[in-house]
Design a protein around this motif. Sequence first.
Motif, PDB file in Angstrom:
ATOM      1  N   VAL A   1     -93.541  -7.647  40.156  1.00 27.96           N
ATOM      2  CA  VAL A   1     -94.064  -7.992  41.481  1.00 27.96           C
ATOM      3  C   VAL A   1     -93.195  -7.291  42.522  1.00 27.96           C
ATOM      4  CG1 VAL A   1     -94.435  -9.845  43.166  1.00 27.96           C
ATOM      5  CG2 VAL A   1     -94.930 -10.249  40.747  1.00 27.96           C
ATOM      6  N   SER A   2     -93.842  -6.573  43.429  1.00 25.69           N
ATOM      7  CA  SER A   2     -93.156  -5.938  44.548  1.00 25.69           C
ATOM      8  C   SER A   2     -93.985  -6.241  45.787  1.00 25.69           C
ATOM      9  CB  SER A   2     -93.048  -4.423  44.317  1.00 25.69           C
ATOM     10  OG  SER A   2     -92.389  -3.792  45.394  1.00 25.69           O
ATOM     11  N   LEU A   3     -93.396  -7.000  46.716  1.00 24.50           N
ATOM     12  CA  LEU A   3     -94.114  -7.420  47.918  1.00 24.50           C
ATOM     13  C   LEU A   3     -93.367  -6.963  49.159  1.00 24.50           C
ATOM     14  CD1 LEU A   3     -94.809 -11.161  46.949  1.00 24.50           C
ATOM     15  CD2 LEU A   3     -96.367  -9.221  46.707  1.00 24.50           C
ATOM     16  N   VAL A   4     -94.126  -6.691  50.224  1.00 20.15           N
ATOM     17  CA  VAL A   4     -93.525  -6.365  51.509  1.00 20.15           C
ATOM     18  C   VAL A   4     -93.988  -7.376  52.548  1.00 20.15           C
ATOM     19  CG1 VAL A   4     -93.251  -3.887  51.053  1.00 20.15           C
ATOM     20  CG2 VAL A   4     -95.365  -4.726  52.112  1.00 20.15           C
ATOM     21  N   ALA A   5     -93.138  -7.541  53.558  1.00 23.81           N
ATOM     22  CA  ALA A   5     -93.474  -8.344  54.727  1.00 23.81           C
ATOM     23  C   ALA A   5     -93.656  -7.373  55.886  1.00 23.81           C
ATOM     24  CB  ALA A   5     -92.361  -9.342  55.033  1.00 23.81           C
ATOM     25  N   GLU A   6     -94.766  -7.533  56.600  1.00 23.65           N
ATOM     26  CA  GLU A   6     -95.062  -6.654  57.730  1.00 23.65           C
ATOM     27  C   GLU A   6     -95.168  -7.455  59.018  1.00 23.65           C
ATOM     28  OE1 GLU A   6     -97.771  -2.866  56.671  1.00 23.65           O
ATOM     29  OE2 GLU A   6     -98.769  -4.790  56.403  1.00 23.65           O
ATOM     30  N   ARG A   7     -94.649  -6.853  60.074  1.00 26.35           N
ATOM     31  CA  ARG A   7     -94.810  -7.418  61.419  1.00 26.35           C
ATOM     32  C   ARG A   7     -95.176  -6.251  62.335  1.00 26.35           C
ATOM     33  NH1 ARG A   7     -89.880 -10.413  63.185  1.00 26.35           N
ATOM     34  NH2 ARG A   7     -90.901 -12.283  62.418  1.00 26.35           N
ATOM     35  N   ASP A   8     -96.293  -6.381  63.027  1.00 28.57           N
ATOM     36  CA  ASP A   8     -96.762  -5.326  63.943  1.00 28.57           C
ATOM     37  C   ASP A   8     -96.841  -3.962  63.262  1.00 28.57           C
ATOM     38  OD1 ASP A   8     -97.049  -7.101  66.085  1.00 28.57           O
ATOM     39  OD2 ASP A   8     -94.951  -6.860  66.663  1.00 28.57           O
ATOM     40  N   GLY A   9     -97.290  -3.949  62.010  1.00 27.70           N
ATOM     41  CA  GLY A   9     -97.484  -2.697  61.288  1.00 27.70           C
ATOM     42  C   GLY A   9     -96.223  -2.097  60.693  1.00 27.70           C
ATOM     43  N   ALA A  10     -95.079  -2.738  60.916  1.00 28.67           N
ATOM     44  CA  ALA A  10     -93.814  -2.234  60.368  1.00 28.67           C
ATOM     45  C   ALA A  10     -93.357  -3.140  59.232  1.00 28.67           C
ATOM     46  CB  ALA A  10     -92.747  -2.192  61.451  1.00 28.67           C
ATOM     47  N   ILE A  11     -92.839  -2.526  58.178  1.00 28.46           N
ATOM     48  CA  ILE A  11     -92.306  -3.292  57.052  1.00 28.46           C
ATOM     49  C   ILE A  11     -90.922  -3.801  57.441  1.00 28.46           C
ATOM     50  CG2 ILE A  11     -91.519  -3.162  54.659  1.00 28.46           C
ATOM     51  CD1 ILE A  11     -93.858  -1.245  54.151  1.00 28.46           C
ATOM     52  N   VAL A  12     -90.760  -5.133  57.397  1.00 29.97           N
ATOM     53  CA  VAL A  12     -89.496  -5.763  57.789  1.00 29.97           C
ATOM     54  C   VAL A  12     -88.809  -6.477  56.631  1.00 29.97           C
ATOM     55  CG1 VAL A  12     -90.152  -5.980  60.219  1.00 29.97           C
ATOM     56  CG2 VAL A  12     -90.664  -7.856  58.626  1.00 29.97           C
ATOM     57  N   GLY A  13     -89.473  -6.535  55.477  1.00 34.54           N
ATOM     58  CA  GLY A  13     -88.880  -7.201  54.326  1.00 34.54           C
ATOM     59  C   GLY A  13     -89.506  -6.743  53.032  1.00 34.54           C
ATOM     60  N   HIS A  14     -88.785  -6.978  51.938  1.00 37.29           N
ATOM     61  CA  HIS A  14     -89.258  -6.584  50.608  1.00 37.29           C
ATOM     62  C   HIS A  14     -88.613  -7.492  49.565  1.00 37.29           C
ATOM     63  CE1 HIS A  14     -88.779  -4.179  46.818  1.00 37.29           C
ATOM     64  NE2 HIS A  14     -90.072  -4.083  47.021  1.00 37.29           N
ATOM     65  N   VAL A  15     -89.368  -7.793  48.517  1.00 35.18           N
ATOM     66  CA  VAL A  15     -88.819  -8.500  47.358  1.00 35.18           C
ATOM     67  C   VAL A  15     -89.342  -7.833  46.091  1.00 35.18           C
ATOM     68  CG1 VAL A  15     -90.654 -10.255  47.110  1.00 35.18           C
ATOM     69  CG2 VAL A  15     -88.330 -10.788  46.344  1.00 35.18           C
ATOM     70  N   LEU A  16     -88.476  -7.792  45.080  1.00 38.74           N
ATOM     71  CA  LEU A  16     -88.834  -7.202  43.797  1.00 38.74           C
ATOM     72  C   LEU A  16     -88.494  -8.172  42.681  1.00 38.74           C
ATOM     73  CD1 LEU A  16     -89.681  -4.402  42.419  1.00 38.74           C
ATOM     74  CD2 LEU A  16     -87.261  -4.238  41.877  1.00 38.74           C
ATOM     75  N   PHE A  17     -89.432  -8.352  41.773  1.00 34.18           N
ATOM     76  CA  PHE A  17     -89.213  -9.096  40.535  1.00 34.18           C
ATOM     77  C   PHE A  17     -89.462  -8.114  39.395  1.00 34.18           C
ATOM     78  CE2 PHE A  17     -90.325 -12.354  43.566  1.00 34.18           C
ATOM     79  CZ  PHE A  17     -89.567 -13.460  43.214  1.00 34.18           C
ATOM     80  N   SER A  18     -88.503  -7.999  38.485  1.00 32.52           N
ATOM     81  CA  SER A  18     -88.634  -7.052  37.380  1.00 32.52           C
ATOM     82  C   SER A  18     -88.686  -7.771  36.038  1.00 32.52           C
ATOM     83  CB  SER A  18     -87.475  -6.050  37.400  1.00 32.52           C
ATOM     84  OG  SER A  18     -86.236  -6.718  37.316  1.00 32.52           O
ATOM     85  N   ARG A  19     -89.254  -7.066  35.082  1.00 35.70           N
ATOM     86  CA  ARG A  19     -89.396  -7.572  33.714  1.00 35.70           C
ATOM     87  C   ARG A  19     -88.019  -7.821  33.101  1.00 35.70           C
ATOM     88  NH1 ARG A  19     -93.829  -6.200  31.800  1.00 35.70           N
ATOM     89  NH2 ARG A  19     -93.819  -4.192  32.869  1.00 35.70           N
ATOM     90  N   MET A  20     -87.909  -8.919  32.380  1.00 36.64           N
ATOM     91  CA  MET A  20     -86.686  -9.227  31.635  1.00 36.64           C
ATOM     92  C   MET A  20     -87.031  -9.424  30.171  1.00 36.64           C
ATOM     93  SD  MET A  20     -84.497 -11.785  34.116  1.00 36.64           S
ATOM     94  CE  MET A  20     -83.128 -11.873  32.962  1.00 36.64           C
ATOM     95  N   ASP A  21     -86.054  -9.177  29.323  1.00 35.91           N
ATOM     96  CA  ASP A  21     -86.172  -9.430  27.893  1.00 35.91           C
ATOM     97  C   ASP A  21     -85.503 -10.784  27.646  1.00 35.91           C
ATOM     98  OD1 ASP A  21     -86.408  -9.288  25.151  1.00 35.91           O
ATOM     99  OD2 ASP A  21     -84.823  -7.801  24.897  1.00 35.91           O
ATOM    100  N   VAL A  22     -86.320 -11.798  27.402  1.00 36.29           N
ATOM    101  CA  VAL A  22     -85.809 -13.163  27.264  1.00 36.29           C
ATOM    102  C   VAL A  22     -86.198 -13.722  25.904  1.00 36.29           C
ATOM    103  CG1 VAL A  22     -85.856 -15.507  28.219  1.00 36.29           C
ATOM    104  CG2 VAL A  22     -86.009 -13.530  29.762  1.00 36.29           C
ATOM    105  N   GLU A  23     -85.228 -14.340  25.263  1.00 32.36           N
ATOM    106  CA  GLU A  23     -85.466 -15.056  24.013  1.00 32.36           C
ATOM    107  C   GLU A  23     -85.013 -16.483  24.254  1.00 32.36           C
ATOM    108  OE1 GLU A  23     -84.010 -17.297  20.926  1.00 32.36           O
ATOM    109  OE2 GLU A  23     -82.517 -15.880  21.651  1.00 32.36           O
ATOM    110  N   ALA A  24     -85.876 -17.437  23.920  1.00 33.24           N
ATOM    111  CA  ALA A  24     -85.559 -18.848  24.108  1.00 33.24           C
ATOM    112  C   ALA A  24     -85.928 -19.619  22.854  1.00 33.24           C
ATOM    113  CB  ALA A  24     -86.322 -19.399  25.313  1.00 33.24           C
ATOM    114  N   ASP A  25     -84.962 -20.322  22.326  1.00 37.82           N
ATOM    115  CA  ASP A  25     -85.176 -21.125  21.119  1.00 37.82           C
ATOM    116  C   ASP A  25     -85.809 -20.303  19.993  1.00 37.82           C
ATOM    117  OD1 ASP A  25     -84.141 -23.202  22.626  1.00 37.82           O
ATOM    118  OD2 ASP A  25     -86.104 -24.040  23.114  1.00 37.82           O
ATOM    119  N   GLY A  26     -85.361 -19.056  19.866  1.00 32.16           N
ATOM    120  CA  GLY A  26     -85.790 -18.205  18.770  1.00 32.16           C
ATOM    121  C   GLY A  26     -87.094 -17.456  18.979  1.00 32.16           C
ATOM    122  N   ALA A  27     -87.710 -17.583  20.137  1.00 31.48           N
ATOM    123  CA  ALA A  27     -88.983 -16.893  20.396  1.00 31.48           C
ATOM    124  C   ALA A  27     -88.908 -16.132  21.712  1.00 31.48           C
ATOM    125  CB  ALA A  27     -90.121 -17.913  20.456  1.00 31.48           C
ATOM    126  N   ALA A  28     -89.686 -15.055  21.788  1.00 33.36           N
ATOM    127  CA  ALA A  28     -89.760 -14.284  23.032  1.00 33.36           C
ATOM    128  C   ALA A  28     -90.411 -15.137  24.111  1.00 33.36           C
ATOM    129  CB  ALA A  28     -90.566 -13.013  22.814  1.00 33.36           C
TER     130      ALA A  28
END
Length: 176
Positions: free
Chosen positions: A51-78
């Motif tokens: 997920v990559s999102l931007v925040a815009e105000r008056d047509g200008a980008i003023v913020g951004h957030v990024l969520f990236s894939r992780m390799d997670v194993e929990a209790d023996g399972a992906a």
Amino acid sequence: MSDAVGIRAATAADADAIDSVIRAAFAGTDFGHQGEAELVGMIDADGDTLVSLVAERDGAIVGHVLFSRMDVEADGAALSGAGLAPVSVVPGSQGQGIGDALIRAGLDALREQGVAIGFVLGHEAYYPRFGYSPDLATRFASPFAGPHFMAMMLDSDAAWPLGGRADYAPAFGRMG
């Protein structure tokens, strides 16, 4: 000038503006603006952006957030996981709830994608408001383990795994 801020998915055309936002947001911090901006580029180039999102105000980008894939194993399972990093808001717009709105919209998007767990490495007084818990994160082996490492189940009714490991996208390991 309007105070209204819109949140939308980032596009390839936003890359330069996102880079500028990150560099401005992290200038003069311990995190180093150069590294955070490069990290976003590497994650995207590797195809690990969830997920990559931007925040815009008056047509200008003023913020951004990024969520990236992780390799997670929990209790023996992906387990499908996502790491939040970074969230950036230009200095003149900080403290106005833009980062909060970006994070909440990103978490909603992750839930829609069926991602089960999220992690963040950040300020322990800020991220628990979104549901992140240092106690949950302690159940996972990670190179980032410590007081700033937090996790949350994206389905608030889901049981916490007893243990496992959580590895961020490979780009994090290539950072200086």
